[in-house]
Enzyme design. Sequence first.
Site, PDB file in Angstrom:
ATOM      1  N   TYR A   1      83.615   2.451 -61.232  1.00 17.57           N
ATOM      2  CA  TYR A   1      84.337   1.176 -61.320  1.00 17.57           C
ATOM      3  C   TYR A   1      83.633   0.243 -62.311  1.00 17.57           C
ATOM      4  O   TYR A   1      84.252  -0.300 -63.233  1.00 17.57           O
ATOM      5  CB  TYR A   1      84.425   0.508 -59.942  1.00 17.57           C
ATOM      6  CG  TYR A   1      84.802  -0.951 -60.025  1.00 17.57           C
ATOM      7  CD1 TYR A   1      86.098  -1.326 -60.345  1.00 17.57           C
ATOM      8  CD2 TYR A   1      83.857  -1.959 -59.810  1.00 17.57           C
ATOM      9  CE1 TYR A   1      86.451  -2.670 -60.455  1.00 17.57           C
ATOM     10  CE2 TYR A   1      84.193  -3.299 -59.911  1.00 17.57           C
ATOM     11  CZ  TYR A   1      85.491  -3.646 -60.232  1.00 17.57           C
ATOM     12  OH  TYR A   1      85.834  -4.974 -60.348  1.00 17.57           O
TER      13      TYR A   1
ATOM     14  N   ASN B   1      80.548 -12.086 -56.450  1.00 19.62           N
ATOM     15  CA  ASN B   1      81.070 -11.734 -55.125  1.00 19.62           C
ATOM     16  C   ASN B   1      82.098 -12.759 -54.671  1.00 19.62           C
ATOM     17  O   ASN B   1      81.746 -13.762 -54.059  1.00 19.62           O
ATOM     18  CB  ASN B   1      79.919 -11.615 -54.120  1.00 19.62           C
ATOM     19  CG  ASN B   1      79.134 -10.348 -54.341  1.00 19.62           C
ATOM     20  OD1 ASN B   1      78.340 -10.265 -55.263  1.00 19.62           O
ATOM     21  ND2 ASN B   1      79.394  -9.334 -53.531  1.00 19.62           N
TER      22      ASN B   1
ATOM     23  N   LYS C   1      92.621  -5.916 -48.466  1.00 17.67           N
ATOM     24  CA  LYS C   1      91.591  -5.085 -49.101  1.00 17.67           C
ATOM     25  C   LYS C   1      90.852  -4.184 -48.119  1.00 17.67           C
ATOM     26  O   LYS C   1      90.077  -3.330 -48.526  1.00 17.67           O
ATOM     27  CB  LYS C   1      90.587  -5.971 -49.846  1.00 17.67           C
ATOM     28  CG  LYS C   1      91.189  -6.662 -51.060  1.00 17.67           C
ATOM     29  CD  LYS C   1      90.197  -7.588 -51.739  1.00 17.67           C
ATOM     30  CE  LYS C   1      89.061  -6.822 -52.370  1.00 17.67           C
ATOM     31  NZ  LYS C   1      88.147  -7.718 -53.119  1.00 17.67           N
TER      32      LYS C   1
END
EC number: 5.1.3.20
Length: 309
Positions: free
Chosen positions: A140, A169, A178
């Site tokens: 990622y 974050n 999510k």
Amino acid sequence: MIIVTGGAGFIGSNIIKALNDKGITDILVVDNLKDGTKFANLVDLNIADYMDKEDFLIQLMAGEEFGEIEAIFHEGACSSTTEWDGKYMMDNNYQYSKEVLHYCLEHEIPFLYASSAATYGGRTSDFIESREYEQPLNVYGYSKFLFDEYVRQILPEANSQIVGFRYFNVYGPREGHKGSMASVAFHLNTQLNNGETPKLFEGSDGFKRDFVYVGDVAAVNLWFWENGVSGIFNLGTGRAESFQAVADAALAFHKKDSLEYIPFPEKLKGRYQAFTQADLTNLRAAGYDKPFKTVAEGVAEYMAWLNRN
């Protein structure tokens, strides 16, 4: 019209909320609603149209017109740091982004996109937007890093705005879909509402991250669009606060005081950022001077939102 890819997702839907708050509703949302629960992020927002991400890409590559586009906020991506299907990741995060970028360049449309602090990998200092500081730990992070590198080649010759934001974050409203990738604040709230003792990994007072509230992230996106600034910028608070601080803020809201500490998972060892802290030198030099919420402020606001909705 403004296009928001990933518009039904976490950050995308918050950008739409910020646009709505400015009276802007002529918005095309591009997303993949295979996970139908994401619709909940859009129900209280005002948009003009919706298009599936694959249909959008086909029309884009065919050179079809979408009317007058004021900007594309490209937030659509696979954001799971635990996904190891490299072909899927590169198709979604790299190739797709290149197509949207080139469409924007061809039509001189401002292009604002999501990069990530995952580009920095496991370092514990000097989170600076420069090649020598970048060494991602997972595919990622690599997909985001490689697109940033691609953008760097194009920026000097670009005739329209290109700006990438390295999100640190991010936490806050509209992330419930999510699942395991939602923020610690979200999971702590769920555990507390279920009557459970909330859980943190052992050593969480020593794990420090740059936790940035999603409302602040949306505000930065809109400011850069309105001011036409290009480049790649860290988007965090410039502060590293512990997971313990997040838990303390959640417990304070719920008027509880007990926590359970659980062992750190073996599978995450060596693939986990134990420390992040955005260097905001370039962001501030670009002219963005607004303050960012602390963990105590942001988590309190988020807890109030979660328990109202």
